[in-house]
Motif scaffolding. Structure first.
Motif, PDB file in Angstrom:
ATOM      1  N   LEU A 151      -4.527  11.940  -4.889  1.00 54.90           N
ATOM      2  CA  LEU A 151      -3.916  11.147  -5.953  1.00 54.90           C
ATOM      3  C   LEU A 151      -2.398  11.183  -5.861  1.00 54.90           C
ATOM      4  O   LEU A 151      -1.729  10.170  -6.082  1.00 54.90           O
ATOM      5  CB  LEU A 151      -4.378  11.655  -7.314  1.00 54.90           C
ATOM      6  CG  LEU A 151      -5.836  11.346  -7.668  1.00 54.90           C
ATOM      7  CD1 LEU A 151      -6.253  12.094  -8.923  1.00 54.90           C
ATOM      8  CD2 LEU A 151      -6.049   9.846  -7.851  1.00 54.90           C
ATOM      9  N   ALA A 166      -1.484   8.787  -3.153  1.00 54.73           N
ATOM     10  CA  ALA A 166      -1.725   7.394  -3.532  1.00 54.73           C
ATOM     11  C   ALA A 166      -0.703   6.872  -4.528  1.00 54.73           C
ATOM     12  O   ALA A 166      -0.305   5.709  -4.473  1.00 54.73           O
ATOM     13  CB  ALA A 166      -3.133   7.261  -4.114  1.00 54.73           C
ATOM     14  N   ARG A 183     -10.289   2.335  -7.749  1.00 57.11           N
ATOM     15  CA  ARG A 183     -10.654   1.959  -6.377  1.00 57.11           C
ATOM     16  C   ARG A 183     -11.566   3.002  -5.728  1.00 57.11           C
ATOM     17  O   ARG A 183     -12.220   2.707  -4.727  1.00 57.11           O
ATOM     18  CB  ARG A 183      -9.388   1.775  -5.535  1.00 57.11           C
ATOM     19  CG  ARG A 183      -8.545   0.577  -5.943  1.00 57.11           C
ATOM     20  CD  ARG A 183      -7.528   0.223  -4.892  1.00 57.11           C
ATOM     21  NE  ARG A 183      -6.604  -0.791  -5.354  1.00 57.11           N
ATOM     22  CZ  ARG A 183      -6.871  -2.096  -5.428  1.00 57.11           C
ATOM     23  NH1 ARG A 183      -8.071  -2.528  -5.091  1.00 57.11           N
ATOM     24  NH2 ARG A 183      -5.965  -2.956  -5.852  1.00 57.11           N
ATOM     25  N   ASN A 184     -11.587   4.179  -6.282  1.00 50.18           N
ATOM     26  CA  ASN A 184     -12.418   5.260  -5.735  1.00 50.18           C
ATOM     27  C   ASN A 184     -13.353   5.805  -6.812  1.00 50.18           C
ATOM     28  O   ASN A 184     -13.601   7.002  -6.894  1.00 50.18           O
ATOM     29  CB  ASN A 184     -11.517   6.380  -5.201  1.00 50.18           C
ATOM     30  CG  ASN A 184     -10.652   5.938  -4.049  1.00 50.18           C
ATOM     31  OD1 ASN A 184     -11.063   5.954  -2.899  1.00 50.18           O
ATOM     32  ND2 ASN A 184      -9.431   5.519  -4.363  1.00 50.18           N
ATOM     33  N   ALA A 234      -5.820   3.913  -8.539  1.00 51.99           N
ATOM     34  CA  ALA A 234      -6.378   4.804  -7.513  1.00 51.99           C
ATOM     35  C   ALA A 234      -7.755   5.313  -7.925  1.00 51.99           C
ATOM     36  O   ALA A 234      -8.685   5.378  -7.103  1.00 51.99           O
ATOM     37  CB  ALA A 234      -5.432   5.976  -7.260  1.00 51.99           C
ATOM     38  N   ASP A 286       0.814  -1.211   0.000  1.00 56.77           N
ATOM     39  CA  ASP A 286       0.000   0.000   0.000  1.00 56.77           C
ATOM     40  C   ASP A 286       0.848   1.262   0.000  1.00 56.77           C
ATOM     41  O   ASP A 286       0.383   2.321  -0.409  1.00 56.77           O
ATOM     42  CB  ASP A 286      -0.903   0.009   1.240  1.00 56.77           C
ATOM     43  CG  ASP A 286      -1.833  -1.180   1.260  1.00 56.77           C
ATOM     44  OD1 ASP A 286      -2.932  -1.071   0.702  1.00 56.77           O
ATOM     45  OD2 ASP A 286      -1.462  -2.224   1.835  1.00 56.77           O
TER      46      ASP A 286
END
Length: 222
Positions: free
Chosen positions: A175, A178, A164-165, A161, A97
């Motif tokens: 962003l 991430a 996932r969102n 990213a 992550d």
């Protein structure tokens, strides 16, 4: 109390991390071997894992990959002496992550661990998809309406990213964090440049600009 598993074969560094994290209020477990780290992360109830890359027995990359394959979603922060951009991309591709290069700031490490713990063990399915667009985070394979695309590591991370969102507006700062990590905080021009690159490949209409807020992934055919 937040439980942290530290998987680090440098005994002295592991002791320093354990002492420092304990002083910050964490409950810390330490192992020095890749297989032991995999087993502890798989069986233990940890909130976050600090994982070295170069480990005896099996590498940190293998540990992360096995955990994700078994749907263990505990957040993983990788520590490594490797400083190449592709090394970082490899770590993210196998399921980490976040990624921190040695030597690192202990203050930054603690901040990142707390951020990961707040995010929690969010399930991450093997295939992410939205409106004819799909991405396999493990293999990096991206498809748009059945056509395979080739994405560079940062483009892949940015698309992941957004996928996932996909129901949220993602600010440039989020962003940036991430995809590039906290070390790049404030350099939002990177986000603009890579959004432009990604639009050229997946279609400009798939990434909506929300004025003053950020970007959102949309289905142009919806």
């Amino acid at each position: 109390m937040m439980r942290v598993l530290v998987v680090e074969d440098d005994v002295r560094l592991a002791e320093v991390l354990s002492s420092g994290l304990t002083a910050e209020g964490f409950d810390v477990d330490v192992v020095h071997d890749g297989f032991d780290g995999y087993w502890q992360a798989r069986e233990g109830a940890h909130d976050v894992v600090v994982l070295d890359v170069l480990l005896p027995s099996i590498s940190g990359y293998t540990v992360a990959k096995r955990l994700r394959a078994e749907e263990v979603w505990t957040p993983v922060l990788m520590l490594t002496a490797k400083d190449g951009e592709y090394d970082e991309a490899d770590g993210l591709d196998v399921g980490a992550d976040d990624y921190l290069r040695k030597p690192f700031s202990f203050v930054v490490l603690v901040a990142r661990l707390r951020a990961l713990a707040r995010r929690g063990a969010t399930p991450r399915p093997r295939l992410l998809s939205h409106g004819g667009l799909s991405l396999d985070p493990e293999s990096g394979e991206c498809m748009v309406n059945g056509k395979q695309l080739t994405l560079q590591p940062r483009e892949r991370a940015l698309l992941e990213a957004l996928l996932r969102n996909r129901n949220r507006v993602m600010s440039k700062d989020r962003l940036l964090n991430a995809v590039w990590g906290l070390d790049s905080a404030g350099d939002t021009n990177l986000v603009e440049v890579y959004v432009s690159y990604l639009r050229r490949k997946i279609g400009a209409a798939r990434i909506e600009t929300i004025r003053s807020l950020g970007y959102r992934l949309v289905d142009p055919d919806a």
